[in-house]
Structure formats: C-alpha cells, structure tokens
Design a protein around this motif. Structure first.
Motif, PDB file in Angstrom:
ATOM      1  N   GLU A  25       0.840  -1.198   0.000  1.00 32.63           N
ATOM      2  CA  GLU A  25       0.000   0.000   0.000  1.00 32.63           C
ATOM      3  C   GLU A  25       0.876   1.249   0.000  1.00 32.63           C
ATOM      4  O   GLU A  25       0.568   2.219  -0.694  1.00 32.63           O
ATOM      5  CB  GLU A  25      -0.939   0.016   1.213  1.00 32.63           C
ATOM      6  N   ASP A  26       1.954   1.226   0.783  1.00 31.05           N
ATOM      7  CA  ASP A  26       2.865   2.377   0.820  1.00 31.05           C
ATOM      8  C   ASP A  26       3.479   2.636  -0.553  1.00 31.05           C
ATOM      9  O   ASP A  26       3.578   3.783  -0.993  1.00 31.05           O
ATOM     10  CB  ASP A  26       3.969   2.167   1.848  1.00 31.05           C
ATOM     11  N   TYR A  27       3.894   1.585  -1.219  1.00 29.85           N
ATOM     12  CA  TYR A  27       4.455   1.738  -2.567  1.00 29.85           C
ATOM     13  C   TYR A  27       3.416   2.333  -3.513  1.00 29.85           C
ATOM     14  O   TYR A  27       3.706   3.282  -4.244  1.00 29.85           O
ATOM     15  CB  TYR A  27       4.950   0.391  -3.122  1.00 29.85           C
ATOM     16  N   LEU A  28       2.219   1.782  -3.504  1.00 27.30           N
ATOM     17  CA  LEU A  28       1.180   2.268  -4.410  1.00 27.30           C
ATOM     18  C   LEU A  28       0.812   3.719  -4.095  1.00 27.30           C
ATOM     19  O   LEU A  28       0.620   4.529  -5.003  1.00 27.30           O
ATOM     20  CB  LEU A  28      -0.061   1.369  -4.337  1.00 27.30           C
ATOM     21  N   GLU A  29       0.734   4.043  -2.824  1.00 27.75           N
ATOM     22  CA  GLU A  29       0.412   5.415  -2.412  1.00 27.75           C
ATOM     23  C   GLU A  29       1.467   6.392  -2.956  1.00 27.75           C
ATOM     24  O   GLU A  29       1.123   7.461  -3.474  1.00 27.75           O
ATOM     25  CB  GLU A  29       0.343   5.484  -0.890  1.00 27.75           C
ATOM     26  N   GLU A  30       2.729   6.023  -2.852  1.00 25.78           N
ATOM     27  CA  GLU A  30       3.787   6.907  -3.353  1.00 25.78           C
ATOM     28  C   GLU A  30       3.780   6.992  -4.873  1.00 25.78           C
ATOM     29  O   GLU A  30       3.992   8.065  -5.431  1.00 25.78           O
ATOM     30  CB  GLU A  30       5.156   6.461  -2.845  1.00 25.78           C
ATOM     31  N   ILE A  31       3.528   5.892  -5.544  1.00 28.95           N
ATOM     32  CA  ILE A  31       3.434   5.923  -7.007  1.00 28.95           C
ATOM     33  C   ILE A  31       2.308   6.867  -7.410  1.00 28.95           C
ATOM     34  O   ILE A  31       2.458   7.692  -8.323  1.00 28.95           O
ATOM     35  CB  ILE A  31       3.212   4.511  -7.592  1.00 28.95           C
ATOM     36  N   TYR A  32       1.179   6.764  -6.733  1.00 29.03           N
ATOM     37  CA  TYR A  32       0.049   7.648  -7.030  1.00 29.03           C
ATOM     38  C   TYR A  32       0.444   9.112  -6.806  1.00 29.03           C
ATOM     39  O   TYR A  32       0.188   9.969  -7.654  1.00 29.03           O
ATOM     40  CB  TYR A  32      -1.167   7.285  -6.176  1.00 29.03           C
TER      41      TYR A  32
ATOM     42  N   THR B  54      14.000   4.887  -8.859  1.00 31.65           N
ATOM     43  CA  THR B  54      14.848   5.649  -7.941  1.00 31.65           C
ATOM     44  C   THR B  54      14.046   6.664  -7.134  1.00 31.65           C
ATOM     45  O   THR B  54      14.371   6.921  -5.966  1.00 31.65           O
ATOM     46  CB  THR B  54      15.994   6.363  -8.695  1.00 31.65           C
ATOM     47  N   ASP B  55      13.007   7.255  -7.744  1.00 29.55           N
ATOM     48  CA  ASP B  55      12.150   8.197  -7.011  1.00 29.55           C
ATOM     49  C   ASP B  55      11.494   7.499  -5.819  1.00 29.55           C
ATOM     50  O   ASP B  55      11.483   8.024  -4.707  1.00 29.55           O
ATOM     51  CB  ASP B  55      11.042   8.758  -7.916  1.00 29.55           C
ATOM     52  N   ILE B  56      10.964   6.331  -6.077  1.00 30.31           N
ATOM     53  CA  ILE B  56      10.273   5.563  -5.030  1.00 30.31           C
ATOM     54  C   ILE B  56      11.266   5.131  -3.957  1.00 30.31           C
ATOM     55  O   ILE B  56      10.994   5.232  -2.764  1.00 30.31           O
ATOM     56  CB  ILE B  56       9.552   4.348  -5.643  1.00 30.31           C
TER      57      ILE B  56
ATOM     58  N   PRO C 228      16.409  -2.927  -5.239  1.00 33.05           N
ATOM     59  CA  PRO C 228      15.837  -4.257  -5.457  1.00 33.05           C
ATOM     60  C   PRO C 228      14.507  -4.462  -4.718  1.00 33.05           C
ATOM     61  O   PRO C 228      13.627  -5.169  -5.215  1.00 33.05           O
ATOM     62  CB  PRO C 228      16.909  -5.210  -4.929  1.00 33.05           C
ATOM     63  N   SER C 229      14.352  -3.834  -3.560  1.00 29.35           N
ATOM     64  CA  SER C 229      13.087  -3.936  -2.821  1.00 29.35           C
ATOM     65  C   SER C 229      11.962  -3.262  -3.593  1.00 29.35           C
ATOM     66  O   SER C 229      10.837  -3.770  -3.645  1.00 29.35           O
ATOM     67  CB  SER C 229      13.213  -3.286  -1.440  1.00 29.35           C
ATOM     68  N   VAL C 230      12.266  -2.132  -4.200  1.00 28.75           N
ATOM     69  CA  VAL C 230      11.265  -1.430  -5.007  1.00 28.75           C
ATOM     70  C   VAL C 230      10.866  -2.293  -6.191  1.00 28.75           C
ATOM     71  O   VAL C 230       9.675  -2.473  -6.470  1.00 28.75           O
ATOM     72  CB  VAL C 230      11.786  -0.055  -5.489  1.00 28.75           C
TER      73      VAL C 230
ATOM     74  N   GLY D 141      11.566  -0.019 -17.319  1.00 28.73           N
ATOM     75  CA  GLY D 141      10.562   0.745 -18.050  1.00 28.73           C
ATOM     76  C   GLY D 141       9.815   1.719 -17.152  1.00 28.73           C
ATOM     77  O   GLY D 141      10.107   1.862 -15.963  1.00 28.73           O
ATOM     78  N   GLU D 142       8.845   2.373 -17.752  1.00 29.67           N
ATOM     79  CA  GLU D 142       8.018   3.317 -17.014  1.00 29.67           C
ATOM     80  C   GLU D 142       7.081   2.583 -16.065  1.00 29.67           C
ATOM     81  O   GLU D 142       6.700   1.442 -16.307  1.00 29.67           O
ATOM     82  CB  GLU D 142       7.169   4.144 -17.983  1.00 29.67           C
ATOM     83  N   ILE D 143       6.708   3.277 -15.022  1.00 31.01           N
ATOM     84  CA  ILE D 143       5.729   2.767 -14.072  1.00 31.01           C
ATOM     85  C   ILE D 143       4.448   3.558 -14.321  1.00 31.01           C
ATOM     86  O   ILE D 143       4.430   4.775 -14.173  1.00 31.01           O
ATOM     87  CB  ILE D 143       6.207   2.969 -12.616  1.00 31.01           C
ATOM     88  N   LYS D 144       3.415   2.876 -14.717  1.00 28.55           N
ATOM     89  CA  LYS D 144       2.134   3.523 -15.008  1.00 28.55           C
ATOM     90  C   LYS D 144       1.040   2.864 -14.187  1.00 28.55           C
ATOM     91  O   LYS D 144       0.962   1.635 -14.115  1.00 28.55           O
ATOM     92  CB  LYS D 144       1.776   3.392 -16.497  1.00 28.55           C
TER      93      LYS D 144
END
Length: 137
Positions: free
Chosen positions: A7-14, A26-28, A37-39, A58-61
């Motif tokens: 959820e934390d990863y998805l929240e930050e991507i959003y 790298t942003d995440i 590697p964890s990302v 690649g891009e994260i969309k």
C-alpha cells in the motif's frame, strides 16, 4: 488485498503520478528509503495484482485499478491527519496517520470520516471540544 508495505508503494506511485510524467524506481526508493531491489520486487507484485503496468527498466504507469486505489490511500491518509488535528492530538500527524492507516478497518475509516464531516459542519461542537481540551492541559 495488499500488504501495508505494498500500500505504501502504491500510495507513493500515485502521489508521484500527480506531478511527474514518468515515475522512476529511484524516485520511489528515495522517498520510501528502501533499496532499489526492494522497489523492483514490490513493483512486480503490484503489476501481478494489476495495480500498475511495469517492465524492468521501463516506465511505471498506474492502471485504472491502481489509480482508484491510490486515490483512496492518499485520501485515507489525509482524512486521518485531519482527524488527528480535530481531536487536538499532540503528535506528528503524518507519522501518526501512517501508523494508523494500515490497521483500521474500512468501517472504522468510514466512522472517522463521518465524525470529521460532522465536526466540520458543526463548528460550535468543534469549538466546544477545543475548549474542553484546553482545560485538560
């Protein structure tokens, strides 16, 4: 159902997607203070659950599902911070909301939302509560 970590990863991507054309690993990594590697591992899990589109390097969309749930996660965090302010918590709202958000049920989140909306719609109650709290110090 996503784990609190995912959820934390998805929240930050959003959050990144609101201001950046391209979200990078790298942003995440920098924002969440985790190794690359964890990302990457988390991204594959989010991809497998259809929250994002991602290929290595690649891009994260966000998918529609990811965008919808990402919005919910950010709104939930903001609601909890607003709730903490309304109850005059003497804590770091961001840290406290982060600690709470993954462990409250949807029913409890909805109840908190109703209370926040009630308090905002009834300033005299909010003022009376603040007065009460000032006497507790």
């Amino acid at each position: 159902m996503l784990t609190p970590s995912l959820e934390d990863y998805l929240e930050e991507i959003y959050r990144f997607s609101l201001s950046l054309d391209t979200v990078r690993v790298t942003d995440i990594s920098k924002r969440l203070k985790v190794a690359l590697p964890s990302v990457t591992k988390a991204l594959y899990k989010l991809r497998d659950e259809c929250y994002i589109k991602y290929e290595r390097y690649g891009e994260i969309k966000l998918t529609d599902k990811g965008n919808e749930f990402g919005y919910y996660l950010v709104a939930r965090n903001q609601l909890l911070q607003e709730f903490l302010a309304l109850i005059c918590s003497k804590s770091n709202f961001a840290v406290e909301a982060e600690a709470m958000e993954h462990y409250l049920s949807t029913a409890t989140i909805d109840a908190i939302k109703n209370l926040v909306e009630f308090m905002k719609g009834n300033p005299s109650w909010q003022l009376a509560f603040k007065d009460f709290m000032s006497l507790q110090d």
